[in-house]
Design an enzyme around this catalytic site. Structure first.
Site, PDB file in Angstrom:
ATOM      1  N   GLU A   1       5.927   0.540  -8.597  1.00  0.00           N
ATOM      2  CA  GLU A   1       4.583   1.094  -8.489  1.00  0.00           C
ATOM      3  C   GLU A   1       4.532   2.611  -8.680  1.00  0.00           C
ATOM      4  OE1 GLU A   1       3.506  -0.607  -4.651  1.00  0.00           O
ATOM      5  OE2 GLU A   1       2.288  -2.081  -5.712  1.00  0.00           O
TER       6      GLU A   1
HETATM    7  N1  IFG Z   1       3.766  -3.985  -3.223  1.00  0.00           N
HETATM    8  C1  IFG Z   1       4.599  -2.832  -2.863  1.00  0.00           C
HETATM    9  C2  IFG Z   1       5.093  -2.769  -1.439  1.00  0.00           C
HETATM   10  C3  IFG Z   1       4.099  -3.361  -0.443  1.00  0.00           C
HETATM   11  C4  IFG Z   1       3.715  -4.759  -0.901  1.00  0.00           C
HETATM   12  C5  IFG Z   1       2.903  -5.467   0.167  1.00  0.00           C
HETATM   13  C6  IFG Z   1       6.504  -4.011  -3.851  1.00  0.00           C
HETATM   14  C7  IFG Z   1       7.792  -3.927  -4.617  1.00  0.00           C
HETATM   15  C8  IFG Z   1       2.968  -4.639  -2.202  1.00  0.00           C
HETATM   16  N2  IFG Z   1       5.796  -2.848  -3.734  1.00  0.00           N
HETATM   17  O1  IFG Z   1       6.156  -5.059  -3.355  1.00  0.00           O
HETATM   18  O2  IFG Z   1       5.340  -1.409  -1.077  1.00  0.00           O
HETATM   19  O3  IFG Z   1       2.977  -2.536  -0.278  1.00  0.00           O
HETATM   20  O4  IFG Z   1       2.744  -6.831  -0.127  1.00  0.00           O
END
Ligand code: IFG
Length: 482
Positions: A295
């Site tokens: 992200e």
């Molecule tokens: N995506 C984000 C996490 C977390 C997650 C919560 C990943 C690799 C959503 N990154 O999952 O930091 O916020 O479900």
């Protein structure tokens, strides 16, 4: 042999008859973690001494290390007869995994934290078993909300009965930096001061981290530390603004993602990471260091490429193999042995970059969010959890095949992440783990085809084990009803 073993072993051959352990039962075993663990578990619930066998012993539980090499590192043979138990492994780790099966063959009362009266019966029969995947992990996010050493040990206690062997700790994020780093005291004095929704924050000293590593190692769990970069870095930048291109980076207490990025073109960033990775690697007996990479929504593709080109080699420099979230597949060059953690929902197209990385030898750890993300709500009206990947019920987190998503990839295993945006207490963790965790253990360990009615039946039997263990917060899922 009662049929409620989770994960389902490779081969179970029940025989008629029942062995009953008693006060004179002996336990003979090679010194090691398996014997120490099994003796402590049995003594704690039965109150029996379980002294080493003597010629006068009538019932003996024997652990042996003369198992064939074909059992591999974690395989075992278990034989229960009228004279006792013989548990055979090729390694002590194999004996430890087999001890979890022996544990599950005993009545639920074996999980009691204090001596209780019970009929300590074991059904006659044999089990021959070994895992499908080498990487069977759980991840705990200690950044969004901090969980201290005792909470992490309790989390480890929840996963050990289900034969997990990797504990991935998500140690840094926008809301908090959770591991003390020598020479960078503000990472914890300032960067650990808060959490999602505000204080209290918290952090591990390096001694705390060693204590976690030791507790995990005694249960054959490899700790995989994650320092998530270049995104998810607001706490680090609020602590050391020279790592940021923001004017005055502040601590963050919300739940948004993708807004933070380290200063990509600043040498100080890489000096920082070199130091951090060096200290984290020195604290980690395991072979892996997870650098995140997910992200980076505020980072251009070329800046992300630049960042990864300068950062990936730092992990190898400190003697560790890179683990990273799947976005790192777009790095210009991936180090040999890199493990990419697949986390996007199974409903999404597999990115071309991931196919390319797999074609070049990247290995996959499967954590698709709509199957393995234990922070997702059980159902729309569930009190805890997120729903960005949709709800993840018990059956949905069990009924999937890790090989089906990226054909041709080398899947090294499965991992269940537990993100903590909405979780604050150990009971919150228990609620999200149980009853979904055993199904993921089955996906990770067992080559048997998924069979939901049978798994639901086994889970119904396991609730009595959780009750006996004093686990009160598990989710009473209507999905388990007959
Ligand atoms: N995506 C984000 C996490 C977390 C997650 C919560 C990943 C690799 C959503 N990154 O999952 O930091 O916020 O479900």
């Amino acid at each position: 042999m009662e049929p409620n073993l989770i994960p389902v072993p490779r081969a179970v051959v029940p025989r008629p008859g029942v062995l009953t352990l008693g006060r004179d039962t002996a336990l003979t075993a090679p010194d090691g973690h398996a014997a120490a663990f099994l003796r402590a578990l049995l003594r704690r619930a039965t109150g029996f001494p379980l002294a080493p066998a003597t010629p006068a012993s009538t019932t003996v539980v024997e652990l042996r290390l003369d198992g064939p090499a074909s059992l591999g590192r974690e395989g075992y043979l278990l034989d229960v007869t009228e004279s006792g138990v013989v548990l055979t492994g090729h390694t002590d780790e194999g004996l430890f995994r087999g001890a979890q099966t022996l544990r599950q063959l005993l009545p639920p009362e074996i999980e009691s934290p204090a001596p209780v009266e019970a009929a300590w019966t074991l059904p006659h029969g044999t089990v021959e078993d070994a895992p499908r995947y080498a990487w069977r992990g759980v991840m705990l996010d200690v950044a969004r909300h901090f969980f201290d050493v005792s909470a992490v040990k309790r989390f480890i206690d929840r996963v050990v009965p289900y034969k997990f062997n990797v504990l991935h700790l998500h140690l840094s994020d926008d809301q908090g930096w959770r591991l003390a780093i020598d020479g960078y005291p503000r990472l914890t004095s300032h960067g650990a001061a808060t959490a999602v929704g505000g204080p209290p924050g918290g952090f591990f000293t390096q001694e705390d981290f060693k204590e976690i590593v030791e507790y995990a190692a005694a249960r054959y769990l490899t700790v995989v530390p994650e320092i998530d970069v270049p995104g998810h870095t607001q706490a680090a930048m609020a602590s050391y603004p020279h790592l940021s291109t923001q004017e005055a980076p502040e601590l963050y207490e919300g739940v948004e993602v993708g807004f933070s990025e380290l200063a990509i073109h600043r040498d100080a960033t890489y000096a920082f990471l070199d130091e951090v990775f060096g200290q984290v690697a020195a604290l980690t007996p395991g072979a892996y260091l997870h650098l995140g990479g997910d992200e980076a929504l505020s980072t251009t593709a070329e800046d992300y490429a630049t960042f990864m080109s300068r950062t990936l080699p730092l992990v190898g420099k400190h003697g560790k193999t890179v683990v990273a979230w799947q976005e790192a597949a777009s790095a210009p060059e991936l180090p040999p042995g890199v493990h990419l953690q697949y986390w996007r929902p199974t409903t999404e197209e597999v990115p071309e970059a991931l196919h390319k990385a797999v074609g070049e030898g990247a290995k996959l750890i499967m954590s698709p969010a709509d199957r393995a993300y234990l922070d997702q709500k059980y159902s729309e009206d569930a009190p805890l959890g997120l729903v960005w990947a949709g709800t993840v019920g018990v059956r949905q987190s069990y009924e999937w095949d890790p090989e089906a998503l990226v054909p041709g990839a080398e899947v090294v295993g499965v991992e269940a992440p537990l993100w903590s945006e909405t979780l604050r207490t150990p009971d919150d963790l228990d609620h999200m783990l149980l009853p979904r965790l055993p199904g993921l253990a089955d996906v990770a360990w067992s080559a048997a085809p998924r069979d939901w009615p049978a798994h639901a039946r086994r889970l119904r039997a396991h609730t009595a084990r959780w009750d006996a263990a004093g686990i009160t917060a598990y989710h009473r899922s209507p999905e388990l009803a007959e």
